[in-house]
Write an enzyme that holds these catalytic residues in place. Structure first.
Site, PDB file in Angstrom:
ATOM      1  N   LYS A  22      10.898 -18.370   2.629  1.00 27.48           N
ATOM      2  CA  LYS A  22      10.930 -18.556   1.170  1.00 27.48           C
ATOM      3  C   LYS A  22       9.894 -19.581   0.709  1.00 27.48           C
ATOM      4  O   LYS A  22       9.117 -19.331  -0.202  1.00 27.48           O
ATOM      5  CB  LYS A  22      12.334 -19.012   0.762  1.00 27.48           C
ATOM      6  CG  LYS A  22      12.427 -19.606  -0.621  1.00 27.48           C
ATOM      7  CD  LYS A  22      13.793 -20.199  -0.873  1.00 27.48           C
ATOM      8  CE  LYS A  22      13.862 -21.129  -2.044  1.00 27.48           C
ATOM      9  NZ  LYS A  22      13.180 -22.408  -1.897  1.00 27.48           N
ATOM     10  N   ASN A  23       9.898 -20.753   1.326  1.00 27.64           N
ATOM     11  CA  ASN A  23       9.037 -21.815   0.812  1.00 27.64           C
ATOM     12  C   ASN A  23       7.553 -21.549   1.052  1.00 27.64           C
ATOM     13  O   ASN A  23       6.703 -22.118   0.373  1.00 27.64           O
ATOM     14  CB  ASN A  23       9.442 -23.173   1.408  1.00 27.64           C
ATOM     15  CG  ASN A  23      10.744 -23.673   0.799  1.00 27.64           C
ATOM     16  OD1 ASN A  23      11.234 -23.108  -0.191  1.00 27.64           O
ATOM     17  ND2 ASN A  23      11.317 -24.703   1.382  1.00 27.64           N
ATOM     18  N   CYS A 117      16.881 -26.342  -7.370  1.00 29.24           N
ATOM     19  CA  CYS A 117      18.197 -26.891  -7.043  1.00 29.24           C
ATOM     20  C   CYS A 117      18.353 -28.275  -7.641  1.00 29.24           C
ATOM     21  O   CYS A 117      17.409 -29.067  -7.646  1.00 29.24           O
ATOM     22  CB  CYS A 117      18.352 -26.976  -5.524  1.00 29.24           C
ATOM     23  SG  CYS A 117      18.600 -25.384  -4.771  1.00 29.24           S
ATOM     24  N   ARG A 122      13.892 -35.247  -9.602  1.00 32.05           N
ATOM     25  CA  ARG A 122      12.768 -34.553  -8.937  1.00 32.05           C
ATOM     26  C   ARG A 122      11.505 -34.709  -9.792  1.00 32.05           C
ATOM     27  O   ARG A 122      11.081 -33.787 -10.492  1.00 32.05           O
ATOM     28  CB  ARG A 122      13.119 -33.082  -8.687  1.00 32.05           C
ATOM     29  CG  ARG A 122      14.253 -32.930  -7.692  1.00 32.05           C
ATOM     30  CD  ARG A 122      14.542 -31.500  -7.334  1.00 32.05           C
ATOM     31  NE  ARG A 122      13.663 -30.995  -6.300  1.00 32.05           N
ATOM     32  CZ  ARG A 122      13.853 -29.814  -5.691  1.00 32.05           C
ATOM     33  NH1 ARG A 122      14.859 -29.043  -6.030  1.00 32.05           N
ATOM     34  NH2 ARG A 122      13.034 -29.413  -4.760  1.00 32.05           N
ATOM     35  N   ASP A 305      16.675 -29.440   4.148  1.00 27.95           N
ATOM     36  CA  ASP A 305      17.243 -28.137   3.779  1.00 27.95           C
ATOM     37  C   ASP A 305      18.251 -27.631   4.814  1.00 27.95           C
ATOM     38  O   ASP A 305      18.878 -26.585   4.609  1.00 27.95           O
ATOM     39  CB  ASP A 305      16.136 -27.096   3.581  1.00 27.95           C
ATOM     40  CG  ASP A 305      15.364 -27.316   2.290  1.00 27.95           C
ATOM     41  OD1 ASP A 305      15.761 -28.200   1.506  1.00 27.95           O
ATOM     42  OD2 ASP A 305      14.359 -26.606   2.064  1.00 27.95           O
ATOM     43  N   ARG A 397      19.007 -16.808  -4.007  1.00 22.39           N
ATOM     44  CA  ARG A 397      17.647 -17.297  -4.291  1.00 22.39           C
ATOM     45  C   ARG A 397      16.838 -17.386  -2.996  1.00 22.39           C
ATOM     46  O   ARG A 397      15.614 -17.277  -3.021  1.00 22.39           O
ATOM     47  CB  ARG A 397      17.717 -18.714  -4.885  1.00 22.39           C
ATOM     48  CG  ARG A 397      18.046 -18.782  -6.347  1.00 22.39           C
ATOM     49  CD  ARG A 397      17.834 -20.193  -6.854  1.00 22.39           C
ATOM     50  NE  ARG A 397      16.536 -20.683  -6.398  1.00 22.39           N
ATOM     51  CZ  ARG A 397      16.279 -21.946  -6.076  1.00 22.39           C
ATOM     52  NH1 ARG A 397      17.202 -22.870  -6.160  1.00 22.39           N
ATOM     53  NH2 ARG A 397      15.080 -22.293  -5.670  1.00 22.39           N
TER      54      ARG A 397
HETATM   55  C1  UD1 Z   1      10.133 -28.634  -1.121  1.00 18.07           C
HETATM   56  C2  UD1 Z   1      10.970 -27.423  -0.785  1.00 18.07           C
HETATM   57  C3  UD1 Z   1      12.446 -27.806  -0.682  1.00 18.07           C
HETATM   58  C4  UD1 Z   1      12.624 -28.952   0.297  1.00 18.07           C
HETATM   59  C5  UD1 Z   1      11.688 -30.106  -0.034  1.00 18.07           C
HETATM   60  C6  UD1 Z   1      11.707 -31.209   1.025  1.00 18.07           C
HETATM   61  C7  UD1 Z   1       9.721 -25.598  -1.743  1.00 18.07           C
HETATM   62  C8  UD1 Z   1       9.626 -24.568  -2.818  1.00 18.07           C
HETATM   63  N1  UD1 Z   1      10.784 -26.428  -1.823  1.00 18.07           N
HETATM   64  O1  UD1 Z   1      10.562 -29.085  -2.401  1.00 18.07           O
HETATM   65  O2  UD1 Z   1      13.158 -26.649  -0.233  1.00 18.07           O
HETATM   66  O3  UD1 Z   1      13.950 -29.424   0.213  1.00 18.07           O
HETATM   67  O4  UD1 Z   1      10.329 -29.631  -0.131  1.00 18.07           O
HETATM   68  O5  UD1 Z   1      11.365 -30.708   2.265  1.00 18.07           O
HETATM   69  O6  UD1 Z   1       8.932 -25.650  -0.825  1.00 18.07           O
HETATM   70  N2  UD1 Z   1       8.745 -36.642  -5.216  1.00 18.07           N
HETATM   71  C9  UD1 Z   1       8.295 -37.613  -6.074  1.00 18.07           C
HETATM   72  N3  UD1 Z   1       7.232 -37.304  -6.885  1.00 18.07           N
HETATM   73  C10 UD1 Z   1       6.634 -36.092  -6.877  1.00 18.07           C
HETATM   74  C11 UD1 Z   1       7.103 -35.105  -5.987  1.00 18.07           C
HETATM   75  C12 UD1 Z   1       8.172 -35.404  -5.162  1.00 18.07           C
HETATM   76  O7  UD1 Z   1       8.809 -38.731  -6.101  1.00 18.07           O
HETATM   77  O8  UD1 Z   1       5.694 -35.873  -7.650  1.00 18.07           O
HETATM   78  C13 UD1 Z   1       9.878 -36.946  -4.318  1.00 18.07           C
HETATM   79  C14 UD1 Z   1      11.090 -36.046  -4.539  1.00 18.07           C
HETATM   80  O9  UD1 Z   1      11.896 -36.548  -5.569  1.00 18.07           O
HETATM   81  C15 UD1 Z   1      11.765 -36.109  -3.196  1.00 18.07           C
HETATM   82  C16 UD1 Z   1      10.596 -36.204  -2.221  1.00 18.07           C
HETATM   83  O10 UD1 Z   1       9.485 -36.648  -2.995  1.00 18.07           O
HETATM   84  O11 UD1 Z   1      12.519 -37.293  -3.095  1.00 18.07           O
HETATM   85  C17 UD1 Z   1      10.238 -34.911  -1.542  1.00 18.07           C
HETATM   86  O12 UD1 Z   1      10.055 -33.907  -2.505  1.00 18.07           O
HETATM   87  P1  UD1 Z   1       9.050 -32.694  -2.258  1.00 18.07           P
HETATM   88  O13 UD1 Z   1       8.592 -32.714  -0.839  1.00 18.07           O
HETATM   89  O14 UD1 Z   1       8.020 -32.729  -3.321  1.00 18.07           O
HETATM   90  O15 UD1 Z   1       9.991 -31.456  -2.466  1.00 18.07           O
HETATM   91  P2  UD1 Z   1       9.654 -30.108  -3.211  1.00 18.07           P
HETATM   92  O16 UD1 Z   1       8.222 -29.745  -3.004  1.00 18.07           O
HETATM   93  O17 UD1 Z   1      10.190 -30.165  -4.585  1.00 18.07           O
END
Ligand code: UD1
Length: 432
Positions: A22-23, A117, A122, A305, A397
């Protein structure tokens, strides 16, 4: 309103084939619009997140054609720079990838703030930081993120926070920027590597994906490709947890065992047997497990995850377990549901302490998010009696044909469509 009804306590056996990740696929589908020619993408899972991305692409004017059940052709030559609206963006986090790809293609993007989710705060500050470093200016108005740039220029980007999404957005936009971009403290997840491999197969020049430092030399144009998406690490991990919770012997096929190692290590530590083959793992559950500590970390650490599914297994391990969530600040919403099934779990901030019980008992429960739903399935299959899991749209999803795959292993699970009680009450309320 659909729900799963699971009669637990059955030993499962046989083989299950894992679908595309998925990701990875959501990033790859969004990245296909960087190409000047059609792209063929294979091994796409039939999940609702994919349906939504394909709908967004079609609404933007791309020609989307299913070649067969798992292969799609995307012709982005007719694409228009249409804003990604709230109704679509709220459904999934990956809608944020259109920021990077529209910026890379049109030097302009308008995308509603992404959903996904509910795992706590986020933010997208790291995404915005990388777009600004590449020369874009941004505004956020009425819930829309607006990016514009005269042209994109490569730069040095240091992420303060290790972020999968921001790393993927940076790779996508930088692939079409002038000159060299160096990303430091990059995410190393398998789907980051898969996205980079996809773009390289289109003629991009990306080096170092899978390490902390990624170097991207921008190119003027990307050509079409045929690319096969990697298997889903988390779907495979979930079936490993299912084998553990039901004390079963299951062969999980179409996996990359290396991607599963953080999960394998924890399962082996508590007493599960895991045998690795080239593209499969055999998981043999034991009669007794011992509690352990789990701390989620960016790859190659234990994936966040898989945290809920692992916790579901630990509810019946002997002694105490400690599960620490270090990525998201609200990823224990499933705990109340497991408690309804008799689990003994206390949560303090980002730490859950689980005191193992002999057996969980079936109960009506609600999936609060995608992986929470997966954890409830794991728990229900191992539990005594019947569990009804509501709000399974979360599960759909990210998991293709979950109930069919489980039934193939001998599980007693069915999907039932029943009227939503709130809807059923509406005419009654009107009449009153
Ligand atoms: C992706 C995955 C999700 C997984 C997560 C962590 C996809 C579509 N989703 O989500 O399934 O749980 O990685 O492995 O691939 N953060 C910030 N600022 C930002 C971006 C992120 O502070 O601009 C923080 C987030 O709040 C979180 C951490 O960084 O605490 C990791 O988030 P991130 O790796 O960005 O997760 P996603 O890409 O949203």
């Amino acid at each position: 309103m659909e729900k799963y009804v699971i009669r637990g306590g059955k030993k499962l056996s046989g083989e299950v084939v894992i679908s595309g990740a998925k990701n990875a696929v959501v990033a790859i589908l969004a990245a296909s619009i960087l190409s000047d020619e059609p792209c063929v993408i294979e091994n796409i899972p039939n999940i609702s997140d994919v349906t939504i991305i394909l709908q967004i692409l079609a609404e933007m004017g791309a020609n989307v054609r299913m070649v067969n059940k798992t292969t799609v052709e995307i012709d982005p030559t007719t694409l228009k720079n249409v804003p990604v609206p709230y109704e679509k963006a709220k459904l999934m986090r990956a809608s944020s990838y259109f920021l990077g790809t529209l910026l890379g293609r049109f030097c302009e993007a308008h995308v509603s703030m992404p959903g996904g989710c509910n795992l706590g705060d986020r933010p997208i500050d790291q995404h915005l930081k990388c777009f600004a470093a590449l020369g874009a200016s941004y505004t956020i108005e009425g819930g829309m993120v607006n990016l514009t740039a005269e042209r994109l220029v490569g730069n040095q980007i240091f992420f303060d926070k290790n972020s999968v999404g921001a790393t993927i957005n940076a790779i996508m936009a930088a692939s079409k920027a002038d000159g060299l971009t160096i990303i430091e403290n990059a995410a190393k997840e398998p789907h980051v590597v898969d996205l980079a491999n996809f773009l390289n197969s289109m003629g991009a020049d990306i080096l170092g994906a899978g390490t902390d430092v990624i170097k991207i030399r921008g190119v003027k144009r990307l050509h079409g490709t045929t690319y096969c998406v990697i298997p889903d690490q988390i779907e495979a991990g979930t079936f490993m947890a299912v084998a553990a919770a039901t004390k079963s012997d299951i062969l999980i096929k179409n996996v990359i065992p290396k991607h599963l190692e953080p999960i394998t290590r924890k399962l082996v530590k508590i007493g599960v047997k895991v045998e690795q083959f080239d593209d499969a793992v055999r998981v043999v559950g034991g009669d007794d497990y011992v509690g352990t500590t789990v701390k989620t970390q960016p790859h190659p650490g234990f994936p966040t995850d898989m945290q809920p599914q692992m916790a579901a297994v630990l509810t019946c391990a002997k002694g105490a377990s400690m599960v620490t969530e270090s990525i998201f600040d609200n990823r224990f919403r499933y705990v109340d549901e497991l408690r309804r099934m008799g689990a003994n779990i206390s949560v303090e901030g980002r730490v859950a302490v689980i005191e193992g019980v002999d057996r969980l008992k079936g109960a009506p429960v609600k999936a609060t998010d995608l992986r929470a739903g997966a954890a409830l399935i794991v728990a229900a299959l191992g539990a005594e009696g019947t569990t009804e899991i509501y709000d399974i749209f979360h599960v759909e999803r990210g998991y293709e044909n979950m109930e069919l795959k489980l039934r193939g292993l001998g599980a007693d699970i069915c999907k039932v469509d029943e009227p939503d009680p709130a809807e059923a009450e509406k005419p009654l309320r009107k009449a009153l």
